[in-house]
Scaffold this motif. Structure first.
Motif, PDB file in Angstrom:
ATOM      1  N   ASN A  18      35.269   6.056 -40.169  1.00 45.86           N
ATOM      2  CA  ASN A  18      35.430   7.235 -39.319  1.00 45.86           C
ATOM      3  C   ASN A  18      36.756   7.934 -39.630  1.00 45.86           C
ATOM      4  O   ASN A  18      37.532   7.497 -40.481  1.00 45.86           O
ATOM      5  CB  ASN A  18      35.296   6.879 -37.830  1.00 45.86           C
ATOM      6  N   TYR A  26      26.640  -1.192 -41.123  1.00 45.37           N
ATOM      7  CA  TYR A  26      25.257  -0.923 -40.746  1.00 45.37           C
ATOM      8  C   TYR A  26      24.322  -1.584 -41.752  1.00 45.37           C
ATOM      9  O   TYR A  26      24.645  -1.706 -42.925  1.00 45.37           O
ATOM     10  CB  TYR A  26      24.968   0.587 -40.757  1.00 45.37           C
ATOM     11  N   GLU A  61      23.145   0.256 -31.528  1.00 44.70           N
ATOM     12  CA  GLU A  61      23.302   1.594 -32.086  1.00 44.70           C
ATOM     13  C   GLU A  61      22.523   1.758 -33.390  1.00 44.70           C
ATOM     14  O   GLU A  61      22.479   0.870 -34.224  1.00 44.70           O
ATOM     15  CB  GLU A  61      24.787   1.848 -32.361  1.00 44.70           C
ATOM     16  N   THR A  63      21.711   5.022 -36.411  1.00 43.90           N
ATOM     17  CA  THR A  63      22.084   6.356 -36.845  1.00 43.90           C
ATOM     18  C   THR A  63      21.264   6.732 -38.066  1.00 43.90           C
ATOM     19  O   THR A  63      20.586   5.885 -38.650  1.00 43.90           O
ATOM     20  CB  THR A  63      23.605   6.451 -37.120  1.00 43.90           C
ATOM     21  N   ILE A  64      21.319   7.999 -38.425  1.00 41.79           N
ATOM     22  CA  ILE A  64      20.602   8.504 -39.593  1.00 41.79           C
ATOM     23  C   ILE A  64      21.620   9.073 -40.559  1.00 41.79           C
ATOM     24  O   ILE A  64      22.536   9.792 -40.153  1.00 41.79           O
ATOM     25  CB  ILE A  64      19.584   9.585 -39.182  1.00 41.79           C
ATOM     26  N   ALA A  65      21.471   8.753 -41.841  1.00 42.23           N
ATOM     27  CA  ALA A  65      22.350   9.285 -42.876  1.00 42.23           C
ATOM     28  C   ALA A  65      21.513   9.864 -43.999  1.00 42.23           C
ATOM     29  O   ALA A  65      20.448   9.344 -44.335  1.00 42.23           O
ATOM     30  CB  ALA A  65      23.260   8.187 -43.426  1.00 42.23           C
ATOM     31  N   ASP A  79      26.451  12.793 -43.535  1.00 45.80           N
ATOM     32  CA  ASP A  79      25.869  13.257 -42.281  1.00 45.80           C
ATOM     33  C   ASP A  79      24.792  14.297 -42.572  1.00 45.80           C
ATOM     34  O   ASP A  79      25.022  15.233 -43.337  1.00 45.80           O
ATOM     35  CB  ASP A  79      26.936  13.893 -41.389  1.00 45.80           C
ATOM     36  N   PHE A  85      18.413  15.960 -39.179  1.00 49.86           N
ATOM     37  CA  PHE A  85      18.401  14.857 -38.226  1.00 49.86           C
ATOM     38  C   PHE A  85      17.139  14.905 -37.368  1.00 49.86           C
ATOM     39  O   PHE A  85      16.451  13.903 -37.196  1.00 49.86           O
ATOM     40  CB  PHE A  85      19.657  14.900 -37.350  1.00 49.86           C
ATOM     41  N   ARG A  89      14.161  12.147 -37.280  1.00 50.23           N
ATOM     42  CA  ARG A  89      13.853  11.505 -36.000  1.00 50.23           C
ATOM     43  C   ARG A  89      12.371  11.638 -35.672  1.00 50.23           C
ATOM     44  O   ARG A  89      11.716  10.668 -35.275  1.00 50.23           O
ATOM     45  CB  ARG A  89      14.707  12.104 -34.879  1.00 50.23           C
TER      46      ARG A  89
END
Length: 101
Positions: A18, A26, A61, A63-65, A79, A85, A89
């Motif tokens: 970050n 992940y 958690e 996430t999508i990358a 991102d 995204f 999803r």
């Protein structure tokens, strides 16, 4: 951006850093192709260092990358846009619904 490494024969571990320089780990759950692009669904791990990966458990958690290939042929995780995204999803949710049938 993130880098990835193989933990076991099958698991792809993605390390994301970050803006504060903190690393998060992940596990790549799956790759979802949309058009010409590839996206990874990533599940957070409880590891806070590389040494802890062997005993890490999955967290809550996800996430999508977006996966982009650099000039050296290496996969880079970035991102996605808001539109990308949302498309990933929706595709993921449709896959889950099909599995339940």
């Amino acid at each position: 951006m993130a880098e990835h490494e193989e933990l076991h024969d099958e698991d792809v571990i993605v390390v994301m850093t970050n803006e504060d320089g903190d690393e998060r780990y992940y596990r790549e759950e799956m790759i979802i192709p949309i058009g010409e692009d590839r996206f990874a669904v990533l599940i957070a791990l409880t590891a806070t260092s590389e040494e802890e990966l062997e005993n890490a458990e999955e967290g809550d958690e996800a996430t999508i990358a977006k996966i982009v290939t650099d000039d050296d042929g290496e996969d880079i995780y970035t991102d996605p846009t808001d539109e990308e995204f949302d498309a990933v999803r929706r595709a993921y949710e449709e896959m889950l619904e099909e599995e339940e049938e």
